[in-house]
Scaffold this motif. Structure first.
Motif, short mmCIF file in Angstrom:
data_model
loop_
_atom_site.label_atom_id
_atom_site.label_comp_id
_atom_site.label_asym_id
_atom_site.label_seq_id
_atom_site.Cartn_x
_atom_site.Cartn_y
_atom_site.Cartn_z
N PRO A 74 -7.53 6.80 -1.68
CA PRO A 74 -7.01 6.73 -3.05
C PRO A 74 -5.58 6.22 -3.08
N LYS A 75 -5.24 5.46 -4.12
CA LYS A 75 -3.90 4.90 -4.26
C LYS A 75 -2.99 5.76 -5.13
N ALA A 76 -3.51 6.88 -5.62
CA ALA A 76 -2.70 7.78 -6.46
C ALA A 76 -3.30 9.18 -6.36
N SER A 77 -3.06 10.03 -7.35
CA SER A 77 -3.47 11.43 -7.30
C SER A 77 -4.87 11.61 -7.89
N TYR A 78 -5.89 11.28 -7.10
CA TYR A 78 -7.28 11.46 -7.52
C TYR A 78 -8.15 11.43 -6.27
N SER A 80 -11.66 10.07 -4.28
CA SER A 80 -12.49 8.86 -4.26
C SER A 80 -13.86 9.11 -4.88
N SER A 91 -14.77 6.80 -7.96
CA SER A 91 -13.62 6.31 -8.71
C SER A 91 -13.52 4.80 -8.61
N PRO A 196 -3.79 -2.18 -12.03
CA PRO A 196 -2.88 -1.66 -11.01
C PRO A 196 -2.78 -2.60 -9.81
N LEU A 197 -1.58 -2.77 -9.30
CA LEU A 197 -1.30 -3.59 -8.12
C LEU A 197 -1.67 -5.06 -8.33
N GLU A 202 -11.49 -4.14 -10.73
CA GLU A 202 -11.69 -2.75 -10.31
C GLU A 202 -13.06 -2.31 -10.80
#
Length: 213
Positions: A74-78, A80, A91, A196-197, A202
């Motif tokens: 994961p790239k943040a607070s969550y 997969s 996700s 994002p990014l 996505e």
């Protein structure tokens, strides 16, 4: 002339019916009837799909020449994935290449952006990352019972209207790997002016999972 059938003669006839030759004949007849029923119940295409379901998915990936990337983090607070009942919610996954490179850009060739072919390839790469996560979580891709739905968001210029064609990159991969019917799914595809990014696309997924044998 009157023929009397004694119990001994009846027992002898039963013995003949149970001879190895009779069992052999019954086996040939039974196998013929079974093959005929299979041909009737499963046309050629369905029999091929039935055979595919009996082949381990990892073996099928090798036959297709597909190498899965490392499962993404994961790239943040969550998390997969999240499991509820027999459904696994995955996700939104990113187009991370097998070497770890994140594929970025905005789609819309008429505005100087990426082509549909480039975006299609990015969506396919997202699908590979989804498969990598599934394998990491399940240990065996044969536990996938049905790809239920994909939801994809494409980083698009405002005049680009081909988001559905981009998402085919992931949808076609699922059908190629899992076959029919379990690789065929419901789907939504939308466009946005940023992601994002600065990723190209996505995609998130809902997958029904078989219980552990």
């Amino acid at each position: 002339m009157l023929h009397l059938h004694t119990s001994a003669s009846i027992n002898n006839s039963r013995t003949i019916n149970r001879s190895p030759l009779s069992f052999f004949i019954k086996g040939i007849v039974g196998a013929t009837l079974l093959n005929c029923s299979r041909a009737f119940l499963y046309p050629r295409m369905d029999r091929e799909n039935l055979h595919r379901r009996m082949v381990h998915i990892e073996t099928h990936l090798e036959e297709l020449g597909i190498e899965l990337p490392a499962p993404p983090s994961p790239k943040a607070s969550y998390a997969s994935t999240c499991m509820t009942g027999d459904l696994m919610f995955l996700s939104g996954h990113l187009p991370v290449a097998n070497d770890g490179t994140i594929l970025t850009g905005v789609v819309g060739p008429e505005s100087g952006g990426l082509s549909i072919d480039d975006a299609y390839a990015a969506a396919r790469q997202v699908g590979l990352n989804l498969l990598a996560t599934l394998k990491s979580e399940l240990g065996d891709l044969d536990r996938v019972d049905q790809v239920v739905k994909l939801f994809g968001i494409v980083n698009s210029h405002s005049d680009f209207k081909g988001q559905h064609l981009v998402l085919d990159g992931c949808s076609d991969l699922m059908a190629e790997v899992f076959g029919k019917p379990k690789g065929i799914h419901a789907r939504s595809a939308i466009g946005t002016n940023t992601l994002p990014l600065n990723i190209i696309v996505e995609i998130e997924a809902i997958v029904r999972i078989k219980p552990v044998d």
